[in-house]
Design an enzyme around this catalytic site. Structure first.
Site, short mmCIF file in Angstrom:
data_model
loop_
_atom_site.label_atom_id
_atom_site.label_comp_id
_atom_site.label_asym_id
_atom_site.label_seq_id
_atom_site.Cartn_x
_atom_site.Cartn_y
_atom_site.Cartn_z
N ARG B 304 44.27 39.09 38.56
CA ARG B 304 43.43 39.67 39.61
C ARG B 304 44.21 40.64 40.48
O ARG B 304 43.71 41.69 40.87
CB ARG B 304 42.81 38.55 40.46
CG ARG B 304 41.76 37.81 39.66
CD ARG B 304 41.06 36.70 40.41
NE ARG B 304 39.88 36.32 39.63
CZ ARG B 304 39.00 35.39 39.97
NH1 ARG B 304 39.15 34.72 41.10
NH2 ARG B 304 37.96 35.14 39.21
N TYR B 448 35.37 43.50 36.37
CA TYR B 448 36.04 42.51 35.50
C TYR B 448 37.08 41.68 36.26
O TYR B 448 37.36 41.93 37.41
CB TYR B 448 36.56 43.13 34.21
CG TYR B 448 37.59 44.23 34.23
CD1 TYR B 448 38.41 44.49 35.30
CD2 TYR B 448 37.76 45.01 33.07
CE1 TYR B 448 39.36 45.49 35.23
CE2 TYR B 448 38.71 46.02 33.00
CZ TYR B 448 39.52 46.24 34.09
OH TYR B 448 40.46 47.22 34.03
N GLU B 449 37.60 40.68 35.60
CA GLU B 449 38.47 39.68 36.25
C GLU B 449 37.77 39.02 37.45
O GLU B 449 38.40 38.73 38.47
CB GLU B 449 39.78 40.31 36.71
CG GLU B 449 40.89 40.31 35.69
CD GLU B 449 41.08 38.96 35.01
OE1 GLU B 449 41.04 38.97 33.77
OE2 GLU B 449 41.26 37.92 35.67
N GLY B 450 36.48 38.80 37.34
CA GLY B 450 35.71 38.23 38.45
C GLY B 450 35.14 39.33 39.30
O GLY B 450 35.87 40.02 40.01
N GLN B 455 34.95 37.22 44.00
CA GLN B 455 36.20 37.17 44.76
C GLN B 455 35.91 36.72 46.20
O GLN B 455 36.65 35.92 46.78
CB GLN B 455 36.87 38.56 44.79
CG GLN B 455 37.15 39.16 43.42
CD GLN B 455 38.12 38.35 42.59
OE1 GLN B 455 39.04 37.73 43.12
NE2 GLN B 455 37.90 38.33 41.29
#
Lengths: 605, 605
Positions: B304, B448-450, B455
């Site tokens: 992240r 992406y990546e959450g 977040q």
């Protein structure tokens, strides 16, 4: 597969309940404007947009335009769809009946552009440019020029362009180099003839296969013209020279203007953005020599408002798709316990942050639509109201609000499409889903027709000081009048306090800018973008309070669809709680003044 | 033609003057980290990025990846550039020397990723995924798995992927359906063997021609596993089954995993985003059965943070190009009189609103870089500092700040690239100019990546309440310490007042959220995105005050480049005047609570 339904219910509401279309309909010149007629127009436009124009939006983006041997091919289906578009009379909806138009109020022309731009922004560019050319020739063209060009622009068999930009100049048109020299008279038209030489870029609809002729309106410089914008004249340069036939005009010999390239762009790829070479091209002077920029300014307000509305239109389609996705896609569980225990997951719509993304879009679209239609209606009053004081007041308001609407609606239109994409998560980033195209298409609207920074300068540098603040008073007086009149209305009491407070802060900031800007124009310019946004937010807050009041009354009287009116009141609350606070930070930012913007030397960046 | 120069001067400043790289260098384990070594690493990375990787950025976007008969071809030049990239040792810069890595601090790995992502984000994705796979296997892999895979991931001859998403689930991994069943033992590796069946989507670097093998790390469900995330296990599934050769491992027989499609995306088109089919594919269990999600969380913080840094990296390149354009392009005149009377127009840089656009980019990039490197340095302390209290404190801060950096830097990275585009006007919308690609590339990082909304939920729902607010204290205590310590320093006095005020408001809001969120989780979720942004702005304000102090000292002592340090102090002033006020409106927005977000019934949207 993306979807689109023309938002007829909300458009009608904005027109009749906020913009005051009834006031226009009461003018003798618009006796034909009845709710039934407007309903029929909206339904017909919606049908064509949904069934014919929208299905070409994704394929048009994928395919783009091609330039082959000087000929531009629009994407598959575009010529046929355009034929149906002009057969429906949509190019002439608000044009003068003397030239074949339907003479409906200009606001309905904007509505029509909104609907078709929602369906396919690139497709709608072609007729949009024709409308700009029509507006310009209708005011500044000679009788003969009008007789030649207007009927064809109105029936859509010919189209128009605006040729301003050159490689060395976009915003700064004083640098235009294209030359025009007198060259006797054109026997066929009886017009004085000029020969144009030069290169233009970024010419939307500059060359294409939708119409049998194209009339380019070109800024150029006569011999011995002074430098700068005072030396610019406007010329009509047809692709094919008009020749008389029967009672009208038809395309004759090919003129010396051709497309040398088309641009590969981030978006609106189905709109042909051309580089044009003028090589001894024959043209006719439109209006007076040296008054080219003044002529341009005539059509600028409507063109800028139209671009602002593009921001709303793309956001509308993106929002419809994001909302549909949030009501279909299941992911995660509501924080307060499963809402669909029978399914593997709850709908996206249960999640607060997804709702926040959707409501920002909805509050922008519906508030901005009401605001834009109101200003468009005022432009009709400016042109058509027999009371000169009313007409002037309407024009003042339009002068003030045009740059505000252009910049706010296009900045927010882009932001809204982005928020729509975010609702889709990774799927939004995939071309097939369709929403990423809306982001790419929407991006241009913050740039063309005067980049948004230029709109802000126009607002602060020209519109605020004009007639010692008269334009601004056309905004603040009815706004404070609304506040006074509704202070005790329980239906809107919750909005009046915040509205009054933010209005007072805006007025204070206006005084500060006027004062500082007078002493140093850099101060005004440094405040301009934040000031524009703050003014837009206050105007939006006003619209939302008006809509909350209207919908509360409708609910009380049992008028209209209940969920629609409940949605309005709830969205007004959302706007006040979650979007209006931005005005405070914008006013704080501009209160910092120009110093921190101007301090860096070039090498300190 | 776009340009790129690695911002070595600013990176060095952020590392040594803000992030505290000297503190890491003082640890016994990092005795080799000297300024000379870091300079050499940065110079070498910059050279390769500028000369080899950046020139493939535009062509890679145009060409994209192609899937032909199950084989993905990356764009022309990528395989050769990748070969040079791994020959330079860049895949192993912060990897364990036991597996062939260089053992440098992790923060230098992030720096390296920033530089290469600035040059070519799509290209850098391939090694980025390998790093994530390395991190995961290094912690959770068996000794044998490490021995097989880590040396190859470190030398870059094999690459890695993370296979999480499926058509029916992205955010909600509890819905994963891919199945794994035990199937004896693999004779060659001695590992217990599992057979995997299922479909994964959005797999970056899922198939390509850069490496001789690919190891997929796959979330799947064992027979009789419980539903939801507790039923997920993690498997290593190599494209080619490893076979021993000499002292290492080489690709053996083809495994049952193949790319069935690659996505057509808005941006990072040269990054192969694959749909993968697992059909009886052989895999090895990584870590314990049913602990797949826990294993994932290990690498999530670094992944992240890496994505957050992508936001900075793309903004850097866009900014460099916008600044260069503003220093070359002439358009209009300064409002206070011509600055270049000898030329037809002044440079864009004279206009206040253009400067505003540029300074927002600069203030974001440099402030966020300092913040990101500081947090990255703390992650190194968390892993390497021999003092357990110091290590824990560092980990706490990283836990808190990772979602903040991921969301803020990617949202602002996208905004910054858009502002860069705006500086170019219409030219920015044209593909050849290059800047529109940065906008398209940057857009994915907020997803992406959450996705960034996730977040914010992580921050408010997990990180704030963790250990009764301990993570948060690791942020507020040194911040209020900084304020106290510098209250009387004339070099930063102008910043301390506003910083103290906004910090107090943030603390107040934190208390409110904690209180309301405890009673109703919807309240926390409704506040999350605005809260995250406000916290990020306060952190940025802190960084800018620190940099102003550092640069004032440097100027006083005659250290460093004068214009660089003057630029820092002036940009700090810009940030406080023009960007920090947003925190106020964000706190006002969240103070409205959840009601206006949750009121709409589905049909009222």
């Amino acid at each position: 597969m993306p979807r689109f339904t023309a938002p007829i219910e909300d458009i009608s509401y904005a027109l009749w309940e906020v913009a005051g279309l009834d006031g226009l309909a009461a003018l003798p010149v618009h006796g034909e404007v009845t709710p039934d007629l407007v309903d029929a127009v909206l339904a017909e436009a919606g049908r064509l947009a949904e069934e014919v124009v929208f299905p070409l939006n994704q394929s048009g983006d994928r395919e783009g335009c091609r330039l082959e041997n000087g000929v531009v091919r629009t994407p598959a289906g575009f010529p046929e769809a355009y034929r149906r578009f002009i057969e429906g009379g949509w190019t002439g909806i608000s044009a003068d009946p003397d030239y074949g138009g339907q003479g409906l109020p200009g606001v309905l022309g904007f509505v029509m552009e909104e609907i078709f731009s929602s369906a396919n922004m690139a497709f709608t560019m072609y007729s949009g440019l024709s409308k700009a050319a029509y507006n310009l020739l209708a005011v500044h063209g000679s009788q003969r020029q009008k007789a030649i060009f207007l009927p064809r622009l109105v029936d859509g068999t010919w189209s128009g362009t605006m040729c301003l930009t050159e490689p060395q100049c976009g915003t700064d048109l004083g640098l235009v180099r294209t030359r025009a020299v007198p060259d006797g008279e054109d026997a066929a038209t009886g017009e004085a003839r000029y020969r144009l030489d030069g290169a233009k870029i970024f010419i939307s609809a500059g060359e294409h296969d939708l119409t049998e002729n194209i009339v380019h309106l070109v800024l150029a410089r006569l011999p011995d013209a002074p430098p700068g914008t005072r030396g610019l004249s406007l010329f009509a340069v047809p692709k094919f020279l008009p020749r008389p036939e029967g009672e009208g005009w038809v395309p004759g010999p090919r003129n010396g203007v051709r497309a040398t390239a088309i641009e590969h762009k981030m978006g609106i790829r189905a709109s042909a953005t051309c580089q044009l070479a003028f090589e001894g091209a024959e043209g006719y002077l439109v209006g007076e020599a040296g008054k080219g920029m003044r002529a341009m300014f005539v059509m600028m307000n409507t063109a800028r408002l139209a671009v602002g509305i593009q921001g709303i239109s793309i956001a509308e389609t993106a929002y419809q798709n994001a909302l549909a996705y949030a009501l279909e896609r299941r992911q995660g569980r509501a924080l307060t316990g499963a809402r669909s225990p029978e399914a593997a997951a709850d709908l996206l719509i249960v999640h607060p942050d997804v709702r926040r993304e959707l409501l920002i879009q909805k509050a922008f679209i519906e508030g901005a639509r009401a605001l834009a239609y109101w200003v468009a209606t005022e432009i009709d009053h400016a042109h058509r109201n027999p009371d000169p004081a009313r007409a002037r007041a309407a024009d003042d308001l339009a002068q003030l609000m045009t740059p505000v609407l252009k910049a706010y609606c296009t900045d927010m239109g882009f932001e809204a499409t982005n928020r729509a994409l975010q609702v889709f998560g990774g799927h939004g980033y995939i071309a097939e889903m369709g929403v990423e195209q809306y982001v790419r298409d929407a991006r241009i609207s913050a740039i063309y027709e005067g980049a948004n920074g230029i709109q802000a300068l126009d607002l602060v540098g020209r519109k605020l000081p004009a007639h010692t603040g008269r334009y601004l008073r056309r905004f603040f007086r009815p706004l404070t009048g609304f506040i006074e009149a509704n202070r005790r209305d329980p239906a809107v009491a919750e909005f009046i306090g915040p509205l009054e407070k933010v209005t007072a802060r805006l007025q204070q900031a206006t005084g500060l800018i006027a004062q500082k800007g007078m002493a140093d124009p850099t101060e005004g310019a440094a405040a301009a973008s934040d000031y524009l946004r703050a003014l837009a937010l206050v105007a939006m807050a006003w619209m939302w309070a008006r809509m909350a009041k209207t919908s509360a009354a409708a609910l009380a009287e049992g008028r209209g669809r209940r969920a629609f009116n409940e949605g309005k009141i709830k969205t007004a609350r959302f706007f006040y709680a979650r979007m209006l606070p931005e005005a405070g930070s914008r006013l704080a930012m501009l209160s910092g003044g120009a110093a921190s913007l101007m301090a860096h030397e070039a090498e300190e960046f």
